[in-house]
Design a protein around this motif. Structure first.
Motif, PDB file in Angstrom:
ATOM      1  N   GLY A 134       0.800  -1.214   0.000  1.00  0.00           N
ATOM      2  CA  GLY A 134       0.000   0.000   0.000  1.00  0.00           C
ATOM      3  C   GLY A 134       0.827   1.255   0.000  1.00  0.00           C
ATOM      4  O   GLY A 134       0.301   2.367  -0.108  1.00  0.00           O
ATOM      5  N   ASN A 135       2.136   1.109   0.128  1.00  0.00           N
ATOM      6  CA  ASN A 135       3.061   2.250   0.135  1.00  0.00           C
ATOM      7  C   ASN A 135       3.622   2.393  -1.269  1.00  0.00           C
ATOM      8  O   ASN A 135       4.717   1.930  -1.567  1.00  0.00           O
ATOM      9  N   TRP A 136       2.840   3.044  -2.130  1.00  0.00           N
ATOM     10  CA  TRP A 136       3.165   3.081  -3.545  1.00  0.00           C
ATOM     11  C   TRP A 136       3.363   4.513  -4.035  1.00  0.00           C
ATOM     12  O   TRP A 136       2.659   5.431  -3.615  1.00  0.00           O
ATOM     13  N   ALA A 137       4.299   4.694  -4.954  1.00  0.00           N
ATOM     14  CA  ALA A 137       4.314   5.931  -5.728  1.00  0.00           C
ATOM     15  C   ALA A 137       3.068   5.945  -6.606  1.00  0.00           C
ATOM     16  O   ALA A 137       2.741   4.947  -7.244  1.00  0.00           O
ATOM     17  N   SER A 138       2.357   7.058  -6.604  1.00  0.00           N
ATOM     18  CA  SER A 138       1.053   7.118  -7.271  1.00  0.00           C
ATOM     19  C   SER A 138       0.839   8.495  -7.866  1.00  0.00           C
ATOM     20  O   SER A 138       1.591   9.433  -7.578  1.00  0.00           O
ATOM     21  N   ALA A 139      -0.207   8.612  -8.669  1.00  0.00           N
ATOM     22  CA  ALA A 139      -0.521   9.908  -9.269  1.00  0.00           C
ATOM     23  C   ALA A 139      -2.000   9.971  -9.612  1.00  0.00           C
ATOM     24  O   ALA A 139      -2.649   8.943  -9.838  1.00  0.00           O
ATOM     25  N   THR A 140      -2.515  11.181  -9.632  1.00  0.00           N
ATOM     26  CA  THR A 140      -3.839  11.454 -10.172  1.00  0.00           C
ATOM     27  C   THR A 140      -3.689  12.460 -11.295  1.00  0.00           C
ATOM     28  O   THR A 140      -2.993  13.474 -11.145  1.00  0.00           O
ATOM     29  N   TRP A 141      -4.318  12.151 -12.428  1.00  0.00           N
ATOM     30  CA  TRP A 141      -4.279  13.027 -13.592  1.00  0.00           C
ATOM     31  C   TRP A 141      -5.581  13.827 -13.634  1.00  0.00           C
ATOM     32  O   TRP A 141      -6.664  13.269 -13.429  1.00  0.00           O
ATOM     33  N   ALA A 142      -5.464  15.113 -13.922  1.00  0.00           N
ATOM     34  CA  ALA A 142      -6.636  15.986 -14.021  1.00  0.00           C
ATOM     35  C   ALA A 142      -6.663  16.629 -15.402  1.00  0.00           C
ATOM     36  O   ALA A 142      -5.683  17.263 -15.815  1.00  0.00           O
ATOM     37  N   PHE A 143      -7.771  16.465 -16.104  1.00  0.00           N
ATOM     38  CA  PHE A 143      -7.920  17.003 -17.454  1.00  0.00           C
ATOM     39  C   PHE A 143      -8.997  18.083 -17.471  1.00  0.00           C
ATOM     40  O   PHE A 143     -10.091  17.893 -16.936  1.00  0.00           O
ATOM     41  N   ALA A 144      -8.667  19.206 -18.108  1.00  0.00           N
ATOM     42  CA  ALA A 144      -9.692  20.216 -18.373  1.00  0.00           C
ATOM     43  C   ALA A 144     -10.711  19.637 -19.348  1.00  0.00           C
ATOM     44  O   ALA A 144     -10.438  18.655 -20.056  1.00  0.00           O
ATOM     45  N   PRO A 145     -11.927  20.208 -19.415  1.00  0.00           N
ATOM     46  CA  PRO A 145     -12.962  19.649 -20.303  1.00  0.00           C
ATOM     47  C   PRO A 145     -12.457  19.440 -21.731  1.00  0.00           C
ATOM     48  O   PRO A 145     -11.913  20.347 -22.355  1.00  0.00           O
ATOM     49  N   GLY A 146     -12.607  18.206 -22.228  1.00  0.00           N
ATOM     50  CA  GLY A 146     -12.228  17.854 -23.592  1.00  0.00           C
ATOM     51  C   GLY A 146     -10.772  17.508 -23.785  1.00  0.00           C
ATOM     52  O   GLY A 146     -10.393  16.978 -24.839  1.00  0.00           O
ATOM     53  N   ALA A 147      -9.910  17.749 -22.777  1.00  0.00           N
ATOM     54  CA  ALA A 147      -8.473  17.552 -22.975  1.00  0.00           C
ATOM     55  C   ALA A 147      -8.069  16.088 -22.966  1.00  0.00           C
ATOM     56  O   ALA A 147      -7.086  15.699 -23.619  1.00  0.00           O
ATOM     57  N   GLU A 148      -8.789  15.237 -22.242  1.00  0.00           N
ATOM     58  CA  GLU A 148      -8.405  13.823 -22.155  1.00  0.00           C
ATOM     59  C   GLU A 148      -8.374  13.173 -23.526  1.00  0.00           C
ATOM     60  O   GLU A 148      -7.520  12.315 -23.807  1.00  0.00           O
ATOM     61  N   ALA A 149      -9.268  13.560 -24.405  1.00  0.00           N
ATOM     62  CA  ALA A 149      -9.337  12.945 -25.737  1.00  0.00           C
ATOM     63  C   ALA A 149      -8.049  13.138 -26.521  1.00  0.00           C
ATOM     64  O   ALA A 149      -7.755  12.369 -27.445  1.00  0.00           O
ATOM     65  N   LYS A 150      -7.243  14.151 -26.166  1.00  0.00           N
ATOM     66  CA  LYS A 150      -5.996  14.376 -26.894  1.00  0.00           C
ATOM     67  C   LYS A 150      -5.011  13.224 -26.735  1.00  0.00           C
ATOM     68  O   LYS A 150      -4.134  13.038 -27.587  1.00  0.00           O
ATOM     69  N   LEU A 151      -5.151  12.438 -25.662  1.00  0.00           N
ATOM     70  CA  LEU A 151      -4.251  11.297 -25.481  1.00  0.00           C
ATOM     71  C   LEU A 151      -4.408  10.274 -26.596  1.00  0.00           C
ATOM     72  O   LEU A 151      -3.496   9.490 -26.868  1.00  0.00           O
ATOM     73  N   ASN A 152      -5.561  10.257 -27.248  1.00  0.00           N
ATOM     74  CA  ASN A 152      -5.766   9.324 -28.357  1.00  0.00           C
ATOM     75  C   ASN A 152      -4.939   9.699 -29.582  1.00  0.00           C
ATOM     76  O   ASN A 152      -4.894   8.934 -30.555  1.00  0.00           O
TER      77      ASN A 152
END
Length: 614
Positions: free
Chosen positions: A410-428
C-alpha cells in the motif's frame, strides 16, 4: 451479481456526475465497500480459465513434454524435477514479458483490447522509458525504434528456445539427485534471455519490470552460474527475501488500508463479509475494522515475516509441510480476491515453488543455508538479494517498488491526472494500439454514462488508500475554484493505455512519461495537471509529492504526513489534508502569478530534481 452485466452504482449517471466530487466519492466508496468494481462474473471466469487452462496446464505441458520426465498426468513423477521448476519459471517470464500474465485484462485497465504488452512493444514509434538516459550510453530518447522491437523479439525468442529444448546432463545434479531424469536447462540458454532482458531494460525499464525481473532473473542467473545444490539454496534465499521483504514493507500505516478494498473486490465473498472489514459502512465510517487489522498484521505481515525463515531452517518434515501450507494458503487468498493488476500467475507459481524447494529439497538432506559449496557464497548471495530491498526502502526514489519488494504494502508511488474539459481525448493522438480507458469501456459494451461512472470508481479505489487522499487534497488546493470542472483519472490506469503496462509503480508515470506525452500531444497550460507522490521511506513519516502542468513543468513540491492521510475518510469530509509546500515555481504557480501570465509557456520539469526516474 449478474454473470454478463456489471453491477453499477444505483444512481442516474448524468445527475450523479453533476453532484460535487466529494459527495460522489462518499457515495461510491460505500458502493465499493460492498461491490468493488462491480465487474460481471464473466470477467472473473475469463481469468480463472486463463489461469487454469492457459497458464497452469499450458505450463505443465510445455515443461514436461520437452524434458523427458514422463507423462504430464504423472504429477508424482515430475513435481520435484529441477528442470520442471526451471521451465515453469521460463514459461512464466515468457507470458509476463509478452503481456498475457499479470496486468492483463479488464481488472488491469485493459478493456478492449485486453492485451497491452507486446501490442505496444512490437510497434516502433510507441513511448519507451529508459531508466538512466543521461548515464547509460545508447539509451537516450523516448521513442521505440526498430532496434528496440528486434531486441524485445529476441528476448521473447530466447525464452521460447530455452523452454522447448530438452535438458542436458549436469554432473552436479547427478551427484545430488541421481534419480532426476530430465537434467537441467543448458546454462547458456538461461544466460541468453537474462542478458537480453537486461539490455531491454536499459532501453526501456517497463520491459524489465514487466518480466518481473526482480523475481525471476536471479533464478536464471543462479541456473546459469551455480552447481545444482548451490542453485537450490540460493533459490530458497531468494523466495525468503521476497516474502520477508514484503512483510517489512508492511510495517507502516499504509497496509491496513489495502485489505478492505481488496476484499471488497473479491467476487465470491458475501456482502456481510465485505462490510465486516470496515468500521461502519452504513454509518459512513470506512476506516478499516479490527478484522482488517487482524488480517493485515497477523495473517499477512506476521505470516510473511515468520513462516519463510521457518522454511529456511526447519529440519522437521511435518513443520515444513505446515509452513508450506500456510504460504500456499496466503497466495491462494490473494488469487481469490482478484487484486488490481491481477498477478495471479505469480501467486500460483510461488505456491508450486514453495513445495518444490522446501518439501522436494529438505534442509536436512544437504539443502540448508550452511550447505553452500563455498563458505563465502552465503554472505555474497544474501547481500546481493538484499541490496535493492534495503536501498528501495531507504531511497524509494531510486528503486521501483517491485525490486524493493513492496508489492502489496500500500506504500506506492502514485498519481492522479486531471484534465480540463475535452483535454483527455488528446491522449488518443498518441501512437498506441489502445484508446483511453473511457473509450475502451464504450467499445467493450458499456453505455457512455456507465463508463464514466466506472472510471470514477478507479479514483474512488485510490482514495480508499492512504496516498489517494493526499493526491486529491493537493489537487483541490492547486485547482481551486476550477477543481470541479476537471476530469480525474488514476495515473496507473492512464499509464496502462499510454505504454501498455503498469503494476502499480508510479515511477512509470512520473515526470518522464508526462514530458514524453507532452512532446507528442502539446497540451495547453492548464489542460493536463498531475499530482504525483513518491513512496514513503521506511525511516520517515512523510511522503514527497509534486504538482506538474504538462505544458509548464513541475510547479510545486512538498510533503504530507502519512498519519494525516490514514486518519481521514476517503472523501475528505474535513477538507484537504495539510501539506508542507517546500518549493513553488516563482512564475507559473497559480499563487505566484497574475491571471494574464497563466498561459505563459515554460520549460518542462523546471524545478530542483528529486531523482524520480528509476
Amino acid at each position: 451479481m449478474p454473470f454478463l452485466t456489471p453491477t453499477v452504482p444505483p444512481y442516474e449517471s448524468r445527475e450523479f456526475m453533476a453532484r460535487p466530487r466529494t459527495e460522489r466519492i462518499r457515495l461510491l466508496t460505500a458502493f465499493w465497500a460492498e461491490n468493488g468494481f462491480g465487474s460481471p462474473r464473466m470477467v472473473h471466469t475469463i481469468y480463472i480459465v486463463k489461469l487454469v487452462l492457459f497458464y497452469a496446464l499450458g505450463g505443465v505441458l510445455a515443461a514436461t513434454l520437452t524434458s523427458h520426465v514422463g507423462s504430464p498426468l504423472d504429477v508424482a513423477g515430475w513435481w520435484d524435477e529441477p528442470i520442471v521448476y526451471q521451465k515453469l519459471v521460463l514459461w512464466t517470464v515468457l507470458l509476463e514479458l509478452f503481456g498475457v500474465a499479470g496486468t492483463w485484462g479488464p481488472l488491469a485497465g485493459h478493456f478492449k483490447p485486453m492485451t497491452g504488452g507486446a501490442a505496444y512493444w512490437l510497434r516502433p514509434g510507441t513511448i519507451r522509458l529508459p531508466p538512466w538516459p543521461g548515464k547509460v550510453p545508447f539509451t537516450r530518447g523516448d521513442r521505440r525504434t526498430a532496434f528496440d522491437v528486434l531486441l524485445y523479439a529476441a528476448a521473447l525468442g530466447s525464452l521460447a528456445l530455452a523452454l522447448v529444448l530438452p535438458g542436458v546432463h549436469s554432473a552436479s545434479l547427478a551427484a545430488a539427485r541421481p534419480e532426476a531424469a530430465g537434467g537441467l536447462v543448458r546454462p547458456a540458454l538461461m544466460a541468453l534471455p537474462l542478458v537480453l532482458l537486461v539490455l531491454c531494460g536499459l532501453r526501456d525499464k517497463v520491459l524489465f519490470l514487466a518480466a518481473r525481473g526482480e523475481q525471476y532473473l536471479p533464478i536464471m542467473l543462479f541456473s546459469a552460474t551455480l552447481p545444482f545444490t548451490d542453485l537450490i539454496i540460493a533459490a530458497k534465499l531468494l523466495i525468503v527475501v521476497v516474502m520477508v521483504g514484503a512483510a517489512v514493507s508492511k510495517f507502516g500505516k499504509h497496509f491496513i488500508n489495502v485489505i478492505p478494498p481488496m476484499v471488497s473486490n473479491a467476487p465470491w465473498r458475501p456482502k456481510s463479509v465485505k462490510r465486516a472489514h470496515y468500521r461502519g459502512v452504513g454509518g459512513g465510517d470506512l476506516k478499516p475494522s479490527r478484522l482488517s487489522w487482524f488480517m493485515a498484521h497477523i495473517l499477512g505481515t506476521t505470516a510473511e515475516l515468520v513462516v519463510p525463515p521457518v522454511l529456511l531452517f526447519s529440519t522437521d518434515r511435518e513443520l515444513t509441510l505446515v509452513a508450506v501450507a500456510c504460504m500456499v494458503a496466503l497466495h491462494l487468498f490473494i488469487v481469490s480476491t482478484f487484486p488490481l493488476a491481477v498477478p495471479l500467475e505469480w501467486n500460483v507459481l510461488f505456491s508450486y515453488i514453495y513445495l518444490f524447494l522446501f518439501v522436494g529439497h529438505p534442509v536436512g538432506e544437504g539443502y540448508g543455508v550452511l550447505d553452500f559449496s563455498q563458505p563465502w557464497m552465503l554472505p555474497a548471495v544474501t547481500a546481493g538479494l538484499l541490496f535493492f530491498p534495503v536501498l528501495g526502502n531507504l531511497r524509494p526514489d531510486l528503486v521501483s517498488f517491485l525490486p524493493s519488494m513492496r508489492q502489496y504494502a500500500g506504500n506506492w508511488a502514485s498519481a492522479t491526472w486531471a484534465f480540463a474539459p475535452g483535454a483527455e481525448a488528446k491522449l488518443n493522438q498518441l501512437k498506441k494500439p489502445a484508446k483511453n480507458q473511457i473509450d475502451q469501456l464504450v467499445a467493450f459494451g458499456y453505455e457512455p454514462d456507465v463508463a464514466t461512472m466506472t472510471m470514477e470508481l478507479a479514483i474512488v479505489w485510490r482514495s480508499m488508500h492512504s496516498q489517494g487522499r493526499g493526491l486529491i487534497s493537493t489537487l483541490q488546493r492547486y485547482l481551486g475554484d476550477t477543481y470541479e470542472s476537471y476530469t480525474l483519472r488514476d495515473g496507473e490506469f492512464g499509464c496502462n493505455s499510454v505504454i501498455g503496462w503498469n503494476f502499480g509503480d508510479g515511477h512509470l508515470h512520473d515526470d518522464q512519461l508526462i514530458e514524453a506525452i507532452q512532446k507528442r500531444v502539446g497540451f495547453a497550460p492548464g489542460e493536463f495537471v498531475i499530482v504525483w507522490v513518491e513512496s514513503q521511506p521506511i525511516h520517515k513519516k512523510t511522503q514527497e509529492y509534486f504538482v506538474m502542468d504538462a505544458a509548464l513543468g513541475i510547479v510545486e513540491r512538498g510533503t504530507w504526513l502519512v498519519s494525516d492521510c490514514v486518519e481521514q475518510q476517503p472523501w475528505l469530509p474535513n477538507g484537504p489534508i495539510p501539506s508542507n509546500v517546500t518549493w513553488r515555481h516563482p512564475e507559473y504557480h497559480p499563487s505566484a502569478r497574475r491571471p494574464e501570465q497563466q498561459a505563459a509557456p515554460g520549460p518542462a520539469g523546471a524545478a530542483p530534481g528529486m531523482g524520480l526516474t528509476s
